[in-house]
Scaffold this motif. Structure first.
Motif, PDB file in Angstrom:
ATOM      1  N   CYS A  11      -4.741   4.626   3.117  1.00 18.09           N
ATOM      2  CA  CYS A  11      -3.756   3.871   2.353  1.00 18.09           C
ATOM      3  C   CYS A  11      -4.399   3.348   1.082  1.00 18.09           C
ATOM      4  CB  CYS A  11      -3.223   2.700   3.180  1.00 18.09           C
ATOM      5  SG  CYS A  11      -2.333   3.210   4.679  1.00 18.09           S
ATOM      6  N   LYS A  12      -3.705   3.472  -0.027  1.00 16.59           N
ATOM      7  CA  LYS A  12      -4.240   2.982  -1.293  1.00 16.59           C
ATOM      8  C   LYS A  12      -3.394   1.819  -1.795  1.00 16.59           C
ATOM      9  CE  LYS A  12      -1.790   6.484  -4.063  1.00 16.59           C
ATOM     10  NZ  LYS A  12      -1.961   7.544  -5.082  1.00 16.59           N
ATOM     11  N   PHE A  44      -7.821   1.897   0.806  1.00 14.77           N
ATOM     12  CA  PHE A  44      -8.458   3.207   0.837  1.00 14.77           C
ATOM     13  C   PHE A  44      -9.937   3.110   0.503  1.00 14.77           C
ATOM     14  CE2 PHE A  44      -9.857   6.927  -1.674  1.00 14.77           C
ATOM     15  CZ  PHE A  44      -9.891   7.854  -0.646  1.00 14.77           C
ATOM     16  N   HIS A  89      -2.148   7.630   0.982  1.00  9.40           N
ATOM     17  CA  HIS A  89      -3.014   8.445   0.131  1.00  9.40           C
ATOM     18  C   HIS A  89      -2.660   9.921   0.289  1.00  9.40           C
ATOM     19  CE1 HIS A  89      -6.909  10.191  -1.269  1.00  9.40           C
ATOM     20  NE2 HIS A  89      -6.810   9.203  -2.124  1.00  9.40           N
ATOM     21  N   TYR A 127       0.841  -1.192   0.000  1.00  6.88           N
ATOM     22  CA  TYR A 127       0.000   0.000   0.000  1.00  6.88           C
ATOM     23  C   TYR A 127       0.882   1.250   0.000  1.00  6.88           C
ATOM     24  CZ  TYR A 127      -3.716  -3.178   1.556  1.00  6.88           C
ATOM     25  OH  TYR A 127      -4.606  -4.206   1.661  1.00  6.88           O
TER      26      TYR A 127
END
Length: 227
Positions: A52-53, A222, A46, A43
């Motif tokens: 978190c993406k 996310f 973001h 991750y």
């Protein structure tokens, strides 16, 4: 005159433990006079510096899949898959028409076993984050035939099938639904049969098998609604 220095506030300890006040989606690191958020492997932080993406290893060519495999991105990682058609059986054989689809070859004359077998098998790979909100519609399937047909949806097997249910959303559409939250990491497999038969005479017109695999991540990704 001496002035006492106020103690540093540990924002992570105060707010991170509660879902209503948490500061970071994954990890919170206390800093002198402040804090920062950290994400788990797989991750990236973001733009809001809190969520978190997922890193798409498949799109970024960061996977370890070999030739002939298909890379499936998941939350926090990836899987290499190689869908295979059903083995020949009872005069029934299949040919791969695409990476995720197999079609039945023409049946020999008089072979009832072949005519009753599935006319197609398709493969579906779904990434899920841990403990996602349920009920969650994972997969929809339908037929474009006339309203005189009846549809029968059946879950015929798979690992973790107790977490799934089939809902009828209309006369010609069914939905595969995740009904129980699942903690990751986990791989759930379910085989869904869609049978189309004529309502009046109960004549079998076709049967299609959908092999659905859900990859449940260990952590959340996310989601704009997570806070």
């Amino acid at each position: 005159m001496s002035h006492s220095v106020p103690p540093d506030v540990d924002e992570c300890q105060l707010f991170q433990s509660s879902p209503r006040t948490r500061l970071c989606l994954h990890n919170c690191l206390i800093l002198p006079g402040s804090y920062c958020c950290l994400c788990r492997p797989g991750y990236l932080l973001h733009a809001d510096r809190s969520a978190c993406k997922d890193v798409n290893e498949c799109a970024m060519k960061q996977h370890n899949c070999t030739q002939g495999d298909v890379c499936i991105n998941t939350f926090g990682g990836h899987h290499c898959v190689r869908p295979k058609c059903p083995l020949p059986r009872h005069n029934t054989s299949y040919v791969k028409t695409s990476a995720f689809q197999c079609e039945r070859n023409p049946c020999p004359t008089g072979s009832r076993a072949c005519r009753l077998a599935a006319t197609s098998t398709s493969f579906h790979y779904l990434p899920l984050w841990a403990n996602c909100t349920v009920p969650c519609v994972l997969f929809k399937t339908s037929t474009t035939r006339s309203t005189g047909d009846s549809l029968h949806f059946t879950i015929v097997g798979g690992r973790g099938q107790g977490a799934f249910a089939v809902w009828r959303s209309s006369q010609q559409m069914g939905e595969l639904v995740l009904t129980s939250p699942v903690a990751g990491p986990a791989t759930l497999e379910v085989e869904l049969e869609l049978e189309m038969s004529e309502f009046s005479c109960k004549v079998l017109l076709g049967k299609h098998v959908f092999k659905v695999t859900a990859f449940v991540s260990l952590y959340m990704s996310f989601d704009p609604l997570w806070r």
